[in-house]
Write a protein that holds these residues in place. Sequence first.
Motif, PDB file in Angstrom:
ATOM      1  N   LEU A 263       0.825  -1.211   0.000  1.00  0.00           N
ATOM      2  CA  LEU A 263       0.000   0.000   0.000  1.00  0.00           C
ATOM      3  C   LEU A 263       0.859   1.261   0.000  1.00  0.00           C
ATOM      4  N   LYS A 266       2.396   1.718  -3.522  1.00  0.00           N
ATOM      5  CA  LYS A 266       1.307   2.112  -4.432  1.00  0.00           C
ATOM      6  C   LYS A 266       0.938   3.576  -4.235  1.00  0.00           C
ATOM      7  N   THR A 267       0.857   4.007  -2.984  1.00  0.00           N
ATOM      8  CA  THR A 267       0.514   5.396  -2.694  1.00  0.00           C
ATOM      9  C   THR A 267       1.595   6.345  -3.207  1.00  0.00           C
ATOM     10  N   GLN A 310      -1.336  -0.083   7.667  1.00  0.00           N
ATOM     11  CA  GLN A 310      -2.256  -0.846   6.822  1.00  0.00           C
ATOM     12  C   GLN A 310      -3.494  -0.054   6.422  1.00  0.00           C
ATOM     13  N   PRO A 312      -5.267   2.711   4.456  1.00  0.00           N
ATOM     14  CA  PRO A 312      -4.942   3.529   3.278  1.00  0.00           C
ATOM     15  C   PRO A 312      -4.986   5.029   3.549  1.00  0.00           C
TER      16      PRO A 312
END
Length: 572
Positions: A263, A266-267, A310, A312
């Motif tokens: 995550l 990806k961010t 964890q 987002p």
Amino acid sequence: MALPLVNRRWVLKPADSRKVDDLHQALQIHPVLCRLLVLRGIDDYEAARRFFRPELGMLHDPFLMKGMDKAVARITEAVEWHERILVYGDYDVDGTTAVAVMYSFLRQREGTNVSYYIPHRYREGYGISKQGVDFAIDNGYTLMITLDCGIKSVDLIAYAQSKGVDVIVCDHHTPGAQIPPAYAILNPKQEDCLYPYKELSGCGIGFKLISALATAWKLDNSTVYQYLDLVATSIAADIVPVDGENRLLAYFGLSNANDNPSLSIKTLKDISGLSKRICLSDLVFAIGPKINAAGRMDDARKAVDMFIEQDPGKIYALAGELISDNDERKEVDKAITEEAMGILEGDPLLPRKVSTVLYRENWHKGVVGIVASRLLDYCYRPTIILTGSSGKISGSARSVQGFNVYEALCECADLLENFGGHFYAAGVTLKDGKYGEFVQRFEEVVSRRIDRRLLTPEIAIDADILLEDIKPAFYNILKQFAPFGPTNMRPVFRVRHVWDYQNGTRIVKDQHIRFSVHNRRGIIMEGIGFRLADKFSYTQAGPFDIVFTLDENEFNGNTALQMRVIDILPAQ
């Protein structure tokens, strides 16, 4: 910044023609591609197969590393007895990714009592700090795992061990004459370590440790491989060689980052506008600086917090803080670089010097390494930028291609309170009152050790090529040489005797050149050369030679091969 960029010399890398011919017979691919392979030490069919078709099963057994059995046994004992474990890492990308990987892996083990600690760059400095060790002692930690640091911390590790804190060192920096009395040391560069690959990043060594733990605990490989995107990020940002095992880790880490990223990655990709498949250079230039900015400008803990989070929404908020830190870093970096350039311009002795050492008390410690790297582009000599820090003078060193700045600093060790690093980069802290003597000594050492040819930047050319050789089939194989990085750089080609095609070569945006060239056989090729406008006259005065890399240009839905021009000269 009035100082001109230095001129560069072109050097064609030597390759064993017999090996190139033999490999061409075995592979039946273009001889230029075979030359590129031979230059990378790949000279038979099996080695080429392993290079082009990497598999995770090719990773070395982590238990080949000296100290691994002992480290795994001690961590297993600590987990089973619910001891307090402290994961301790440096504040840069390598350190924060390593801490995140180790902490996240151990946290998955039921009953594990684990926390992490990142020293503050300005209050504690690089590596293991007295404050960090005291934190472990005062809070009842009985095991400390250091990542990307510790191999030089002899006294502090002895102190920790004497207070009942066992220390496992995971470090990739060159050991000193004295090895710390840690419970276990994982460093392939230490004496008598038989581990086949010596150039792992700090996070890479942490990855080998969790791989060994997963084997000992009979866990599925997926519990380890999920962290490969962070390992690849460390490899990219720490500028370690991208060959051998590092290339495997980077290859599969990039696969994770593109197809199944954490995550946090990806961010960072989304917030950096990386919508297409990313490569290692995206991690170096787009993602790495944002992670590094946390430790440069504020507190690197926020980077680790982002990696281990964890939720987002929380990850996005933390990533936003990194962006803000990086924006501030850019402003400070620009201001200090301009000031440093002004000092150099006013130095009448500059042309006779073979090193650069600059110091200002108020320069921001978080960007001196970046400033040192920028000055290399202008003066191209071993460079050290220093600033005031906690009453001391400290900073960062950067070196030119082929000169070992770490070894040069070893000859100045009596003037340094602390130093450490690699062939091309190091950190230093001077002893009180030794600045003037250090500047003189460093200049003397560099003057004695350096080959004067190294003071002119070199463009190392992998192969001469003809325009007609540059076809999609050739490029499709060339792409399989990736991921590119030190020791496996994007191949550099030279094409000789080309002419401007129908006045299509022109200056764009006052400083770049848009190329349209052809050769005697009428083959036409397009290209772009950034910041080459001062050499435009070469393209108008007859045939010229071009040094370039190859990439693809996408425009209006069409994709075509183009030259990314590095330099041009009148035809030789």
